[in-house]
Design a protein around this motif. Structure first.
Motif, PDB file in Angstrom:
ATOM      1  N   GLU A 190      -7.779   2.600  -4.782  1.00 57.15           N
ATOM      2  CA  GLU A 190      -6.467   3.212  -4.962  1.00 57.15           C
ATOM      3  C   GLU A 190      -5.373   2.325  -4.358  1.00 57.15           C
ATOM      4  O   GLU A 190      -5.412   1.998  -3.169  1.00 57.15           O
ATOM      5  N   LYS A 193       1.750   1.868  -2.451  1.00 55.42           N
ATOM      6  CA  LYS A 193       3.021   1.630  -3.131  1.00 55.42           C
ATOM      7  C   LYS A 193       3.360   0.140  -3.128  1.00 55.42           C
ATOM      8  O   LYS A 193       3.871  -0.411  -4.113  1.00 55.42           O
ATOM      9  N   SER A 196       1.206  -1.677  -5.823  1.00 51.82           N
ATOM     10  CA  SER A 196       1.358  -1.281  -7.215  1.00 51.82           C
ATOM     11  C   SER A 196       2.498  -2.037  -7.894  1.00 51.82           C
ATOM     12  O   SER A 196       3.671  -1.827  -7.576  1.00 51.82           O
ATOM     13  N   SER A 198       3.390  -1.661 -10.916  1.00 49.89           N
ATOM     14  CA  SER A 198       4.124  -0.740 -11.792  1.00 49.89           C
ATOM     15  C   SER A 198       5.101   0.120 -11.010  1.00 49.89           C
ATOM     16  O   SER A 198       6.019   0.711 -11.573  1.00 49.89           O
ATOM     17  N   GLY A 199       4.869   0.209  -9.695  1.00 46.90           N
ATOM     18  CA  GLY A 199       5.709   1.071  -8.873  1.00 46.90           C
ATOM     19  C   GLY A 199       5.313   2.532  -8.927  1.00 46.90           C
ATOM     20  O   GLY A 199       5.991   3.395  -8.367  1.00 46.90           O
ATOM     21  N   LEU A 200       4.189   2.833  -9.620  1.00 38.11           N
ATOM     22  CA  LEU A 200       3.724   4.205  -9.777  1.00 38.11           C
ATOM     23  C   LEU A 200       2.301   4.340  -9.244  1.00 38.11           C
ATOM     24  O   LEU A 200       1.511   3.392  -9.303  1.00 38.11           O
ATOM     25  N   PRO A 201       1.931   5.516  -8.740  1.00 38.94           N
ATOM     26  CA  PRO A 201       0.557   5.730  -8.268  1.00 38.94           C
ATOM     27  C   PRO A 201      -0.432   5.738  -9.428  1.00 38.94           C
ATOM     28  O   PRO A 201      -0.070   6.096 -10.557  1.00 38.94           O
ATOM     29  N   ILE A 202      -1.678   5.355  -9.151  1.00 37.58           N
ATOM     30  CA  ILE A 202      -2.691   5.337 -10.211  1.00 37.58           C
ATOM     31  C   ILE A 202      -3.473   6.647 -10.282  1.00 37.58           C
ATOM     32  O   ILE A 202      -4.296   6.832 -11.180  1.00 37.58           O
ATOM     33  N   ASP A 205       0.605  12.171  -8.321  1.00 35.43           N
ATOM     34  CA  ASP A 205       2.038  11.876  -8.360  1.00 35.43           C
ATOM     35  C   ASP A 205       2.563  11.261  -7.083  1.00 35.43           C
ATOM     36  O   ASP A 205       3.762  11.173  -6.855  1.00 35.43           O
ATOM     37  N   ARG A 206       1.648  10.833  -6.177  1.00 34.79           N
ATOM     38  CA  ARG A 206       2.096  10.196  -4.942  1.00 34.79           C
ATOM     39  C   ARG A 206       1.074   9.162  -4.486  1.00 34.79           C
ATOM     40  O   ARG A 206      -0.110   9.233  -4.816  1.00 34.79           O
ATOM     41  N   PHE A 207       1.537   8.207  -3.733  1.00 35.54           N
ATOM     42  CA  PHE A 207       0.691   7.154  -3.212  1.00 35.54           C
ATOM     43  C   PHE A 207      -0.102   7.658  -1.994  1.00 35.54           C
ATOM     44  O   PHE A 207       0.326   8.595  -1.303  1.00 35.54           O
TER      45      PHE A 207
END
Length: 209
Positions: A190, A193, A196, A198-202, A205-207
């Motif tokens: 995982e 932030k 990443s 992409s700037g988004l969590p994988i 909705d949160r890192f």
């Protein structure tokens, strides 16, 4: 339907469970409705059922018996319904094995001839169960998005609490008659932030913290 209710299958009903949280009910709740299983034991005075018989539990987990709909015999429209997977625990194989560590119950969800394709898990049902037994009690499994096509289900999930970095997995399962027959997976650590691009969590909705 949640693929027999035996794997984390997200339906519209299951996805709305969070909207029913309230302080009067225990939470977190094991999601999943329309659960399928077999009878382990019968209470005294029970008739018409047998140990080992295949049964199912629907989304409606109870009714009050006193509202105007119940008094009219329309139990499905009860104003005070108890919902399986919302007011009562549902039934998911992954929760039974990875979170509850109930190996006896989990045996009913995994075929004795279970085929394992994962590079991280030894062959068969025993290989999976024995691996889980070696993992710390802090292990936690969470499911996210689920996609189903015929007898195949793909589950996007997180395994945490057993390594320094959480595992995010796409578990691919072949299921027949509510029993897990075959498994493949794709796993990655995982990302934080900072990691990443992409700037988004994988997952979710949160890192991770």
């Amino acid at each position: 339907m949640d693929s027999g209710g035996l794997v984390p299958g997200t339906t519209r009903r299951t996805a709305t469970a969070k909207r029913f949280q309230d302080s009067a009910r225990a939470w977190p709740r094991v999601p999943g409705h329309e659960v399928v299983g077999r009878i382990d034991a019968l209470g005294s005075g029970v008739q018409g059922w047998a140990v080992g018989q295949r049964v199912g539990v629907g989304f409606l987990g109870g009714f009050c018996g006193y509202c105007e709909f119940c008094r009219d015999g329309n139990l499905v429209s009860c104003r005070n319904q108890e919902y399986t997977g919302i007011r009562h625990d549902g039934g998911y194989a992954f929760d039974t094995l990875f979170n509850k560590r109930d190996y006896g119950a989990a045996e009913k969800f995994w075929s004795p001839n279970y085929i394992q394709h994962s590079a991280h898990i030894p062959p068969g049902r025993d290989g999976l169960f024995n691996l889980v037994k070696t993992l710390p009690p802090t292990l936690k499994y969470e499911h996210g998005t689920i996609v189903a096509d015929g007898e195949f289900v793909i589950i996007h999930g997180r395994f945490s609490g057993f390594l320094s970095v959480n595992w995010i997995a796409a578990d691919i399962l072949r299921i027949n008659d509510g029993v897990l027959l075959e498994h493949w997976d794709v796993i990655q650590g995982e990302a934080t932030k900072k990691q990443s691009k992409s700037g988004l969590p994988i997952f979710g909705d949160r890192f991770p913290l």
